[in-house]
Design a protein around this motif. Sequence first.
Motif, PDB file in Angstrom:
ATOM      1  N   PHE A   1       0.845  -1.179   0.000  1.00 36.04           N
ATOM      2  CA  PHE A   1       0.000   0.000   0.000  1.00 36.04           C
ATOM      3  C   PHE A   1       0.886   1.237   0.000  1.00 36.04           C
ATOM      4  O   PHE A   1       2.072   1.166   0.313  1.00 36.04           O
ATOM      5  CB  PHE A   1      -0.905   0.045   1.245  1.00 36.04           C
ATOM      6  CG  PHE A   1      -1.936  -1.034   1.286  1.00 36.04           C
ATOM      7  CD1 PHE A   1      -3.022  -1.017   0.436  1.00 36.04           C
ATOM      8  CD2 PHE A   1      -1.823  -2.074   2.191  1.00 36.04           C
ATOM      9  CE1 PHE A   1      -3.981  -2.013   0.478  1.00 36.04           C
ATOM     10  CE2 PHE A   1      -2.777  -3.070   2.243  1.00 36.04           C
ATOM     11  CZ  PHE A   1      -3.856  -3.041   1.386  1.00 36.04           C
ATOM     12  N   ASP A   2       0.285   2.372  -0.305  1.00 34.50           N
ATOM     13  CA  ASP A   2       0.999   3.646  -0.248  1.00 34.50           C
ATOM     14  C   ASP A   2       1.512   3.872   1.176  1.00 34.50           C
ATOM     15  O   ASP A   2       0.782   3.665   2.142  1.00 34.50           O
ATOM     16  CB  ASP A   2       0.044   4.766  -0.667  1.00 34.50           C
ATOM     17  CG  ASP A   2       0.751   6.093  -0.823  1.00 34.50           C
ATOM     18  OD1 ASP A   2       1.341   6.574   0.169  1.00 34.50           O
ATOM     19  OD2 ASP A   2       0.693   6.647  -1.929  1.00 34.50           O
ATOM     20  N   GLU A   3       2.743   4.299   1.289  1.00 28.98           N
ATOM     21  CA  GLU A   3       3.362   4.509   2.602  1.00 28.98           C
ATOM     22  C   GLU A   3       2.599   5.526   3.439  1.00 28.98           C
ATOM     23  O   GLU A   3       2.587   5.446   4.669  1.00 28.98           O
ATOM     24  CB  GLU A   3       4.810   4.972   2.429  1.00 28.98           C
ATOM     25  CG  GLU A   3       5.718   3.933   1.822  1.00 28.98           C
ATOM     26  CD  GLU A   3       5.950   2.746   2.746  1.00 28.98           C
ATOM     27  OE1 GLU A   3       5.970   2.928   3.967  1.00 28.98           O
ATOM     28  OE2 GLU A   3       6.097   1.636   2.221  1.00 28.98           O
ATOM     29  N   ARG A   4       1.939   6.495   2.797  1.00 31.07           N
ATOM     30  CA  ARG A   4       1.197   7.513   3.551  1.00 31.07           C
ATOM     31  C   ARG A   4       0.024   6.915   4.308  1.00 31.07           C
ATOM     32  O   ARG A   4      -0.332   7.396   5.383  1.00 31.07           O
ATOM     33  CB  ARG A   4       0.732   8.625   2.621  1.00 31.07           C
ATOM     34  CG  ARG A   4       1.895   9.437   2.048  1.00 31.07           C
ATOM     35  CD  ARG A   4       1.430  10.401   1.026  1.00 31.07           C
ATOM     36  NE  ARG A   4       0.921   9.633  -0.110  1.00 31.07           N
ATOM     37  CZ  ARG A   4       0.594  10.144  -1.273  1.00 31.07           C
ATOM     38  NH1 ARG A   4       0.698  11.429  -1.466  1.00 31.07           N
ATOM     39  NH2 ARG A   4       0.154   9.387  -2.243  1.00 31.07           N
ATOM     40  N   VAL A   5      -0.564   5.871   3.767  1.00 28.18           N
ATOM     41  CA  VAL A   5      -1.669   5.192   4.454  1.00 28.18           C
ATOM     42  C   VAL A   5      -1.169   4.634   5.783  1.00 28.18           C
ATOM     43  O   VAL A   5      -1.801   4.810   6.829  1.00 28.18           O
ATOM     44  CB  VAL A   5      -2.258   4.069   3.580  1.00 28.18           C
ATOM     45  CG1 VAL A   5      -3.248   3.223   4.350  1.00 28.18           C
ATOM     46  CG2 VAL A   5      -2.897   4.648   2.327  1.00 28.18           C
ATOM     47  N   PHE A   6      -0.022   3.992   5.744  1.00 31.16           N
ATOM     48  CA  PHE A   6       0.515   3.400   6.965  1.00 31.16           C
ATOM     49  C   PHE A   6       1.043   4.459   7.925  1.00 31.16           C
ATOM     50  O   PHE A   6       0.911   4.313   9.133  1.00 31.16           O
ATOM     51  CB  PHE A   6       1.566   2.338   6.634  1.00 31.16           C
ATOM     52  CG  PHE A   6       0.919   1.091   6.148  1.00 31.16           C
ATOM     53  CD1 PHE A   6       0.452   0.144   7.035  1.00 31.16           C
ATOM     54  CD2 PHE A   6       0.712   0.882   4.794  1.00 31.16           C
ATOM     55  CE1 PHE A   6      -0.181  -1.004   6.598  1.00 31.16           C
ATOM     56  CE2 PHE A   6       0.083  -0.263   4.344  1.00 31.16           C
ATOM     57  CZ  PHE A   6      -0.373  -1.203   5.249  1.00 31.16           C
ATOM     58  N   ALA A   7       1.598   5.535   7.399  1.00 29.42           N
ATOM     59  CA  ALA A   7       2.032   6.622   8.280  1.00 29.42           C
ATOM     60  C   ALA A   7       0.828   7.163   9.056  1.00 29.42           C
ATOM     61  O   ALA A   7       0.902   7.377  10.271  1.00 29.42           O
ATOM     62  CB  ALA A   7       2.705   7.730   7.477  1.00 29.42           C
ATOM     63  N   ALA A   8      -0.292   7.343   8.366  1.00 27.75           N
ATOM     64  CA  ALA A   8      -1.509   7.832   9.031  1.00 27.75           C
ATOM     65  C   ALA A   8      -2.010   6.826  10.062  1.00 27.75           C
ATOM     66  O   ALA A   8      -2.412   7.209  11.178  1.00 27.75           O
ATOM     67  CB  ALA A   8      -2.598   8.120   7.994  1.00 27.75           C
ATOM     68  N   LEU A   9      -1.988   5.540   9.717  1.00 22.42           N
ATOM     69  CA  LEU A   9      -2.427   4.511  10.661  1.00 22.42           C
ATOM     70  C   LEU A   9      -1.523   4.446  11.886  1.00 22.42           C
ATOM     71  O   LEU A   9      -1.994   4.324  13.019  1.00 22.42           O
ATOM     72  CB  LEU A   9      -2.488   3.143   9.977  1.00 22.42           C
ATOM     73  CG  LEU A   9      -3.608   2.952   8.966  1.00 22.42           C
ATOM     74  CD1 LEU A   9      -3.431   1.623   8.230  1.00 22.42           C
ATOM     75  CD2 LEU A   9      -4.959   3.015   9.642  1.00 22.42           C
ATOM     76  N   TYR A  10      -0.208   4.528  11.672  1.00 20.75           N
ATOM     77  CA  TYR A  10       0.735   4.488  12.793  1.00 20.75           C
ATOM     78  C   TYR A  10       0.546   5.702  13.693  1.00 20.75           C
ATOM     79  O   TYR A  10       0.591   5.593  14.917  1.00 20.75           O
ATOM     80  CB  TYR A  10       2.180   4.426  12.301  1.00 20.75           C
ATOM     81  CG  TYR A  10       2.519   3.192  11.506  1.00 20.75           C
ATOM     82  CD1 TYR A  10       1.938   1.965  11.785  1.00 20.75           C
ATOM     83  CD2 TYR A  10       3.436   3.247  10.471  1.00 20.75           C
ATOM     84  CE1 TYR A  10       2.264   0.831  11.056  1.00 20.75           C
ATOM     85  CE2 TYR A  10       3.772   2.114   9.736  1.00 20.75           C
ATOM     86  CZ  TYR A  10       3.180   0.915  10.036  1.00 20.75           C
ATOM     87  OH  TYR A  10       3.502  -0.203   9.320  1.00 20.75           O
ATOM     88  N   LEU A  11       0.338   6.866  13.090  1.00 17.47           N
ATOM     89  CA  LEU A  11       0.118   8.068  13.892  1.00 17.47           C
ATOM     90  C   LEU A  11      -1.197   7.982  14.662  1.00 17.47           C
ATOM     91  O   LEU A  11      -1.284   8.415  15.817  1.00 17.47           O
ATOM     92  CB  LEU A  11       0.165   9.315  13.010  1.00 17.47           C
ATOM     93  CG  LEU A  11       1.550   9.678  12.479  1.00 17.47           C
ATOM     94  CD1 LEU A  11       1.460  10.789  11.445  1.00 17.47           C
ATOM     95  CD2 LEU A  11       2.474  10.083  13.622  1.00 17.47           C
ATOM     96  N   ALA A  12      -2.230   7.426  14.033  1.00 18.08           N
ATOM     97  CA  ALA A  12      -3.508   7.241  14.727  1.00 18.08           C
ATOM     98  C   ALA A  12      -3.341   6.272  15.900  1.00 18.08           C
ATOM     99  O   ALA A  12      -3.865   6.515  16.999  1.00 18.08           O
ATOM    100  CB  ALA A  12      -4.574   6.732  13.755  1.00 18.08           C
ATOM    101  N   ALA A  13      -2.611   5.187  15.678  1.00 22.00           N
ATOM    102  CA  ALA A  13      -2.371   4.227  16.761  1.00 22.00           C
ATOM    103  C   ALA A  13      -1.584   4.882  17.893  1.00 22.00           C
ATOM    104  O   ALA A  13      -1.875   4.660  19.072  1.00 22.00           O
ATOM    105  CB  ALA A  13      -1.627   3.000  16.226  1.00 22.00           C
ATOM    106  N   LEU A  14      -0.597   5.702  17.537  1.00 17.98           N
ATOM    107  CA  LEU A  14       0.160   6.416  18.557  1.00 17.98           C
ATOM    108  C   LEU A  14      -0.743   7.367  19.327  1.00 17.98           C
ATOM    109  O   LEU A  14      -0.666   7.457  20.555  1.00 17.98           O
ATOM    110  CB  LEU A  14       1.333   7.170  17.915  1.00 17.98           C
ATOM    111  CG  LEU A  14       2.238   7.945  18.869  1.00 17.98           C
ATOM    112  CD1 LEU A  14       2.867   7.023  19.910  1.00 17.98           C
ATOM    113  CD2 LEU A  14       3.310   8.685  18.078  1.00 17.98           C
TER     114      LEU A  14
END
Length: 132
Positions: free
Chosen positions: A103-116
């Motif tokens: 997937f696009d890296e930005r999707v995971f960056a957003a998910l990781y930030l949301a989890a944080l």
Amino acid sequence: MDAATLLFLADVVLVLHTALALFLTFGLVVIWLGGWLGWAFVRNRRFRLIHLAGLAVVALESVLGIACPLTDIESALRGAANSAGYRGGFIAHWLGRILYYDFDERVFAALYLAALGLTLLAWRVVRVRDRG
């Protein structure tokens, strides 16, 4: 070191990487669920600090576009063994499919930030027990 040993070490790194990913992912769920159900261990300071630090590192790596060092180590071991991808054993193949994504890296960056963010919020809602 021979190719079989290098591939074994790469598989060990993959298993550890997967265990870490599962701890960070399910740890967040367990903290919230445990807070609601009254599980005492989710209020343990050491558990919570390790979880928070792990998620913070993953989120920072993602935002900065840095690959996880565990991914680099595994890839280097596989490369040193002249192995392309996950042609190896069953465990390596399936753990790799679960852990690595397309997937696009930005999707995971957003998910990781949301989890944080949810982890930080849990420090206020599911309070860590005081010492003594």
